[in-house]
Design a protein around this motif. Structure first.
Motif, short mmCIF file in Angstrom:
data_model
loop_
_atom_site.label_atom_id
_atom_site.label_comp_id
_atom_site.label_asym_id
_atom_site.label_seq_id
_atom_site.Cartn_x
_atom_site.Cartn_y
_atom_site.Cartn_z
N ALA A 87 1.32 -0.94 0.38
CA ALA A 87 -0.17 0.10 -0.21
C ALA A 87 0.42 1.07 -0.11
O ALA A 87 1.80 1.20 0.87
N GLY B 244 -3.83 -6.95 4.81
CA GLY B 244 -3.68 -5.62 3.50
C GLY B 244 -2.95 -4.50 4.71
O GLY B 244 -2.87 -4.88 5.93
N GLU C 216 -3.08 -1.36 3.59
CA GLU C 216 -3.35 0.60 3.54
C GLU C 216 -3.35 0.96 5.34
O GLU C 216 -3.11 2.19 5.13
N LYS D 246 -3.44 0.21 -3.19
CA LYS D 246 -3.03 -0.77 -2.59
C LYS D 246 -3.61 -2.51 -4.31
O LYS D 246 -3.57 -2.15 -5.13
#
Length: 159
Positions: A28, A110, A112, A147
């Motif tokens: 990200a 993820g 982010e 991302k």
């Protein structure tokens, strides 16, 4: 529309179970912009700030923040980050410092929030170190830029 993943069927907040997800490459990128007076920007660029190398301190703060995101943001998973990069570029024409972050890992969720947290804390550190000279500093444009990986694949902010 997708449902909110951090709410269970009764609407209660919970940490998402990622145990069944495959570990994949995730990355990200995020940014923030810190606007300030020319006086402060000149001090930062010249290295003349009495608190020392403002950009270096903000860079380290951003890296530390990415590593501690799960301590700061409820319901975030603790992650084994393989890379955190924080760059701070003064822009004399616009009277600001542009912060760009990259977070990377191979994992089940993820990164982010880690990239956004790094950008936010680096910006807050710039403010903290420079507020004695200029209290009108503005932190702006904190946003996810891109991302990669996971179920939703690749996403990039349209310019």
């Amino acid at each position: 529309m997708s449902k909110l993943t951090h709410l269970d069927d009764q609407g209660h907040a919970h940490m998402v179970d990622v145990s069944e997800k495959a570990s994949t490459f995730r990355e990200a990128r995020a940014c923030a912009v810190v606007y300030m007076s020319q006086e402060v920007l000149d001090l930062i660029i010249s290295g003349g700030h009495k608190k020392g190398d403002v950009l270096a301190v903000a860079r380290i703060a951003g890296i530390q923040a990415a590593k501690r995101t799960s301590d700061l943001i409820p319901l975030c998973h603790p992650l084994m980050l393989s890379k955190v990069s924080v760059t701070l570029e003064p822009n004399v024409e616009q009277g600001c410092v542009v912060i760009n972050t990259v977070c990377r890992l191979t994992g089940q969720t993820g990164v982010e929030m880690e990239a956004l947290t790094a950008a936010s804390v680096a910006a807050l550190t710039l403010y903290d170190m420079c507020k004695a000279v200029d209290k009108s500093i503005i932190i702006s444009d904190i946003k996810l830029l891109e991302k990669v990986g996971g179920k939703s694949g690749h996403w990039e902010r349209a310019l």
